[in-house]
Design a protein around this motif. Structure first.
Motif, PDB file in Angstrom:
ATOM      1  N   ARG A 196     -26.777 -17.981  20.352  1.00  0.00           N
ATOM      2  CA  ARG A 196     -27.544 -16.792  20.725  1.00  0.00           C
ATOM      3  C   ARG A 196     -27.084 -16.281  22.089  1.00  0.00           C
TER       4      ARG A 196
ATOM      5  N   THR B 142     -27.143  -9.310  17.125  1.00  0.00           N
ATOM      6  CA  THR B 142     -27.465 -10.633  16.576  1.00  0.00           C
ATOM      7  C   THR B 142     -27.694 -10.558  15.074  1.00  0.00           C
TER       8      THR B 142
ATOM      9  N   TYR C 218     -25.099 -14.645  17.497  1.00  0.00           N
ATOM     10  CA  TYR C 218     -24.202 -13.569  17.916  1.00  0.00           C
ATOM     11  C   TYR C 218     -23.361 -13.066  16.745  1.00  0.00           C
TER      12      TYR C 218
END
Length: 392
Positions: A315, A365, A371
């Motif tokens: 993330r 995201t 990601y």
């Protein structure tokens, strides 16, 4: 997500893809004693199974009254309402409501119940055993992005506005109802949180495929969320009931055109998702545990200025400028935290607003916050230009 092979309504089997039930309103009217005019007058519409249908209209037009008649928080004066083929007006009202999720503005949580206890309310009323309820509570918290280890025993007063709404949605979905009613659920939170909650709802719907009836006065929200939009006038008269793109392209009358407002081509950005455009995938990324010197070296070799730092779950957490890395001892403190970001479910309108806040490219995201790439201003402005040319 546990799913029952048979609808709680008599509609019969539910496909793996759709767990929602069709709703039909036929000549539904609500008259209050002492009022010369009905609050809702002769409404007929079909809400398809597994779709999000938005009721949008000015304050006082009857949209909330119309929605509340579906779960009989307001009893219709006349007409017929069926859910999954079953006459909702013949069911015991309490039994009916346990089969319909309900989420409202300010979440409406019980203040003296913990998060877990709030989510467990309807499964408890349905007589589920303790283990099944406990498992379901954890599953729902994870589904709406709240870590059970962190939030299980918190009370509503200890939560932010966005967290409250997530708990409200988790509670509404806890018993796996085929229908979810949402009455301006995101109206009391700030714009950024509201956009994130809208994205979260779209992500959940892609997984769950419930039938969702959503009331709002915000036409942009209706365009973003709705598979179909019902634009309502006085007494819930249906002025137009169609897909968002059809309403944007061809408003039925001047009143609907007033809802669409100026800049219809820009509103088309709300129909396009971040997943529909090309993302930049070659941004330099690093993990929090990577040595700053190594990341600085890679940036220098590639002639790049910024690196995006990811946590252990991939993330995005920080942006680090090459100059920040010269003296940094750890990537956990280098650079600055990621401010706004968008998801693949976000609209290009959301992306544009995030870029204006951030002053540049914004991380994107995936379904679990991982990601997926970066969206850049050039991509959105090129899309705006194309839409303007198409509508000129």
């Amino acid at each position: 997500m546990s799913s029952s092979p048979v609808s709680p309504f008599r509609g019969g089997s539910v496909s793996e893809a759709v767990s929602g039930a069709e709703i039909r309103l036929e000549k539904v009217t609500k008259r209050y004693p002492g009022s010369a005019e009905p609050a809702v007058d002769d409404v007929t519409m079909t809400i398809p199974a597994g779709k999000i249908v938005i009721l949008v209209g000015p304050s006082g037009c009857g949209k909330t009254t119309t929605m509340r008649m579906i779960n009989r928080l307001i009893e219709p004066t006349s007409g017929r309402i069926s859910i999954g083929g079953e006459d909702a007006l013949r069911l015991n009202p309490d039994q009916l409501r346990r089969k319909i999720g309900y989420a409202i503005q300010q979440a409406g949580l019980f203040p003296h119940f913990t998060v877990a206890q709030n989510i467990a309310v309807v499964p408890g009323l349905l007589g589920w055993d303790r283990k099944r309820i406990g498992d379901r509570v954890e599953q729902m918290m994870d589904l709406v992005g709240l870590d059970p280890k962190v939030f299980h025993d918190r009370y509503p007063r200890q939560l932010s506005g966005g967290q409250l709404q997530r708990v409200g949605v988790a509670r509404a979905l806890a018993a796996d109802p085929p229908v979810l009613l949402m009455d301006e659920p995101f109206g009391a939170v700030d714009p950024i949180t509201r956009g994130n909650l809208q994205d979260e709802l779209l992500r959940l719907q892609a997984e769950l495929r419930k039938t969702i009836v959503f009331v709002t006065h915000d036409f942009d929200e209706a365009v973003k969320l709705g598979d179909k939009i019902a634009v309502l006038g006085d007494r819930s008269a249906i002025l137009q009931y169609d897909t968002p793109d059809a309403i944007l392209a061809n408003p039925a009358d001047d009143t609907v055109a007033g809802f669409v407002g100026a800049g219809a081509s820009l509103k088309q950005l709300t129909l396009l998702r971040v997943r529909d455009v090309e993302l930049r995938k070659d941004t330099v990324t690093a993990r929090l545990s990577d040595p700053p010197a190594q990341v600085r070296r890679e940036l220098t070799e590639r002639g790049e200025t910024f690196a995006l730092i990811l946590d252990e779950r991939d993330r995005p957490v920080r942006w680090a400028h090459v100059r920040d890395l010269a003296s940094a001892s750890s990537l956990s403190t280098a650079g600055k935290p990621v401010g706004d970001l968008v998801s693949l479910q976000s609209t290009l309108q959301d992306a544009l607003e995030a870029m204006l806040v951030e002053g540049g490219a914004v991380p994107v995201t995936g379904p679990r916050g991982e990601y997926a790439g970066v969206i850049e201003l050039d991509t959105v402005t090129a899309t705006v230009q194309r839409l303007r040319e198409e509508h000129s």
